[in-house]
Design a protein around this motif. Structure first.
Motif, mmCIF file in Angstrom:
data_model
loop_
_atom_site.group_PDB
_atom_site.id
_atom_site.type_symbol
_atom_site.label_atom_id
_atom_site.label_comp_id
_atom_site.label_asym_id
_atom_site.label_seq_id
_atom_site.Cartn_x
_atom_site.Cartn_y
_atom_site.Cartn_z
ATOM 1 N N ILE A 154 6.841 24.739 5.400
ATOM 2 C CA ILE A 154 7.996 23.910 5.063
ATOM 3 C C ILE A 154 7.571 22.448 4.975
ATOM 4 O O ILE A 154 6.686 21.996 5.709
ATOM 5 N N ASP A 155 8.172 21.717 4.049
ATOM 6 C CA ASP A 155 8.002 20.272 3.968
ATOM 7 C C ASP A 155 9.117 19.701 3.107
ATOM 8 O O ASP A 155 9.876 20.454 2.471
ATOM 9 N N VAL A 156 9.223 18.377 3.085
ATOM 10 C CA VAL A 156 10.276 17.679 2.349
ATOM 11 C C VAL A 156 9.631 16.674 1.418
ATOM 12 O O VAL A 156 8.658 16.003 1.771
ATOM 13 N N VAL A 160 10.244 14.745 -2.927
ATOM 14 C CA VAL A 160 11.134 14.387 -4.035
ATOM 15 C C VAL A 160 10.746 15.207 -5.251
ATOM 16 O O VAL A 160 9.583 15.215 -5.669
ATOM 17 N N TRP A 161 11.720 15.908 -5.819
ATOM 18 C CA TRP A 161 11.518 16.750 -6.993
ATOM 19 C C TRP A 161 12.571 16.376 -8.019
ATOM 20 O O TRP A 161 13.764 16.444 -7.734
ATOM 21 N N GLN A 162 12.104 15.937 -9.187
ATOM 22 C CA GLN A 162 13.015 15.519 -10.252
ATOM 23 C C GLN A 162 14.020 14.466 -9.753
ATOM 24 O O GLN A 162 15.202 14.489 -10.083
ATOM 25 N N GLY A 163 13.515 13.564 -8.918
ATOM 26 C CA GLY A 163 14.312 12.448 -8.435
ATOM 27 C C GLY A 163 15.261 12.763 -7.304
ATOM 28 O O GLY A 163 16.053 11.906 -6.912
ATOM 29 N N ARG A 164 15.188 13.973 -6.710
ATOM 30 C CA ARG A 164 16.143 14.354 -5.671
ATOM 31 C C ARG A 164 15.398 14.805 -4.418
ATOM 32 O O ARG A 164 14.309 15.395 -4.510
ATOM 33 N N ARG A 165 15.991 14.527 -3.255
ATOM 34 C CA ARG A 165 15.402 14.975 -1.995
ATOM 35 C C ARG A 165 15.406 16.487 -1.969
ATOM 36 O O ARG A 165 16.442 17.137 -2.182
ATOM 37 N N THR A 166 14.257 17.065 -1.712
ATOM 38 C CA THR A 166 14.077 18.509 -1.871
ATOM 39 C C THR A 166 13.277 19.078 -0.716
ATOM 40 O O THR A 166 12.297 18.484 -0.266
ATOM 41 N N LEU A 167 13.715 20.231 -0.249
ATOM 42 C CA LEU A 167 13.016 20.974 0.793
ATOM 43 C C LEU A 167 12.164 22.046 0.127
ATOM 44 O O LEU A 167 12.656 22.795 -0.718
ATOM 45 N N ALA A 168 10.903 22.106 0.488
ATOM 46 C CA ALA A 168 10.001 23.136 -0.040
ATOM 47 C C ALA A 168 9.708 24.154 1.054
ATOM 48 O O ALA A 168 9.351 23.783 2.182
ATOM 49 N N VAL A 169 9.882 25.434 0.744
ATOM 50 C CA VAL A 169 9.586 26.526 1.670
ATOM 51 C C VAL A 169 8.599 27.474 0.993
ATOM 52 O O VAL A 169 8.852 27.941 -0.121
ATOM 53 N N SER A 170 7.475 27.732 1.648
ATOM 54 C CA SER A 170 6.492 28.655 1.081
ATOM 55 C C SER A 170 6.759 30.077 1.561
ATOM 56 O O SER A 170 7.224 30.300 2.678
ATOM 57 N N TRP A 171 6.478 31.044 0.671
ATOM 58 C CA TRP A 171 6.649 32.465 0.965
ATOM 59 C C TRP A 171 5.378 33.204 0.557
ATOM 60 O O TRP A 171 4.708 32.818 -0.395
ATOM 61 N N PHE A 172 5.052 34.282 1.285
ATOM 62 C CA PHE A 172 3.973 35.162 0.833
ATOM 63 C C PHE A 172 4.511 36.585 0.702
ATOM 64 O O PHE A 172 5.449 36.981 1.399
ATOM 65 N N ARG A 173 3.925 37.318 -0.204
ATOM 66 C CA ARG A 173 4.308 38.709 -0.439
ATOM 67 C C ARG A 173 3.179 39.616 0.018
ATOM 68 O O ARG A 173 1.999 39.312 -0.190
ATOM 69 N N GLN A 174 3.532 40.739 0.631
ATOM 70 C CA GLN A 174 2.532 41.699 1.068
ATOM 71 C C GLN A 174 2.914 43.102 0.618
ATOM 72 O O GLN A 174 4.084 43.389 0.355
ATOM 73 N N ASP A 175 1.888 43.969 0.521
ATOM 74 C CA ASP A 175 2.162 45.360 0.173
ATOM 75 C C ASP A 175 2.333 46.170 1.457
ATOM 76 O O ASP A 175 2.339 45.619 2.570
ATOM 77 N N ARG A 176 2.465 47.471 1.327
ATOM 78 C CA ARG A 176 2.721 48.303 2.507
ATOM 79 C C ARG A 176 1.540 48.322 3.463
ATOM 80 O O ARG A 176 1.707 48.588 4.654
ATOM 81 N N ALA A 177 0.350 48.039 2.939
ATOM 82 C CA ALA A 177 -0.831 47.976 3.797
ATOM 83 C C ALA A 177 -1.014 46.581 4.395
ATOM 84 O O ALA A 177 -2.037 46.307 5.011
ATOM 85 N N ARG A 178 -0.027 45.698 4.172
ATOM 86 C CA ARG A 178 -0.009 44.332 4.700
ATOM 87 C C ARG A 178 -1.096 43.456 4.084
ATOM 88 O O ARG A 178 -1.588 42.513 4.709
ATOM 89 N N HIS A 179 -1.470 43.768 2.851
ATOM 90 C CA HIS A 179 -2.386 42.904 2.109
ATOM 91 C C HIS A 179 -1.577 41.861 1.350
ATOM 92 O O HIS A 179 -0.524 42.164 0.773
ATOM 93 N N HIS A 180 -2.063 40.641 1.312
ATOM 94 C CA HIS A 180 -1.376 39.581 0.571
ATOM 95 C C HIS A 180 -1.568 39.803 -0.922
ATOM 96 O O HIS A 180 -2.693 39.983 -1.403
#
Length: 295
Positions: A38-40, A42-62
């Protein structure tokens, strides 16, 4: 390229002591995608919160990662896939994305076990069809017709596990060109180190300082002046917030969300941001710095 922030709308709840944002979509319960950093900025002139996500498969591989850019005033947001460029086109960034530091157009992402990856937010690209689906590791993706991606520009070789990272600030809130990088471990041997962020083509420097604060399951760390704040996950119990100087962190009385992850500071509103990763309990929480024990 300019894109409107209108992909979905979360629910923003404001209380006396904290702000809580909860996901109003399947991402609140999915076990395929997990929020981490997470971080904060400015995106396109507006205050914006960024949240990163990761996806994994059933074997828990990224298999993929992305960031959600949330307009803090309107509550709308857009997803941007993290990608790696190659001769055959774009491929998904298969990293944990455990923490992020947003510094102007530079997005630094903790790639657990693989250093710090850098992306250029001034070059967000439109992706379509099969390429868009490939970048999120899915044969079906409802946003494929209007997908977006940002491409890795560099891999920084950092002599740590790089589980998370966050920016550092002066005591008056001025951002420094520095980041804290930390290690998640189930024992208390995890380290936090501070680094000056190099220019585009300079090598990653040696740390300014490095400590092992003795915190099990440490998930994030940020610095405001001489005060370091660190998050600690505690299973299905509320997370813990540790504060103090880098040579002596102690557990505060402030509870963080269950399954808490990364930390970030918004100097404009004097807010400490964090988030919880567990399905059904996911939220993004903003805590006034004063309530977190920071003068």
């Amino acid at each position: 390229m300019v894109f409107p922030l209108r992909s979905w709308r979360p629910l923003l709840r404001t209380g006396r002591a904290a702000t809580s944002l909860r996901w109003l979509s399947r991402r609140s319960l999915t076990e395929r995608w997990y929020p981490q950093g997470i971080d904060v900025g400015v995106w396109q002139g507006r205050r914006t919160l960024a949240v990163s996500w990761f996806r994994q498969d059933r074997a828990r591989h990224h298999i993929a990662s992305r960031i959600a850019l949330v307009d803090l005033e309107r509550g709308t947001s857009v997803d941007v896939a993290l990608a790696v460029g190659g001769d055959g086109g774009l491929e998904p960034a298969r990293i944990h994305a455990g923490g992020i530091a947003w510094m102007g157009d530079r997005l630094l992402v903790a790639a657990t076990g693989a250093g710090v990856w850098e992306f250029d937010l001034s070059d967000v690209r439109a992706v379509r069809g099969a390429e868009a689906r490939r970048l999120v590791g899915s044969t079906r993706w409802p946003l494929a017709a209007r997908g977006r991606a940002v491409v890795r520009t560099r891999v920084h070789d950092v002599p740590m596990r790089c589980s998370f990272l966050a920016r550092a600030f002066d005591a008056d809130g001025s951002p420094q060109e520095r980041v804290l990088v930390g290690e998640y471990r189930k024992d208390d041997a995890g380290r936090i180190a501070e680094f000056a962020v190099p220019e585009a083509h300079e090598p990653w420097p040696e740390p300014t300082w490095s400590v092992a604060p003795g915190i099990t399951s440490m998930q994030g760390a940020v610095r405001w002046g001489d005060t370091v704040l660190a998050s600690q996950s505690r299973g299905m119990q509320p997370g813990g917030l540790w504060t103090g100087t880098r040579d002596g962190l102690t557990r505060s009385g402030v509870d963080l969300p269950v399954g808490c992850e990364d930390l970030a500071i918004d100097p404009e509103t004097r807010t400490l941001w964090t988030l919880g990763e567990h399905p059904w309990r996911r939220q993004v929480r903003g805590i006034p710095l004063a309530d977190a024990g920071v003068a």
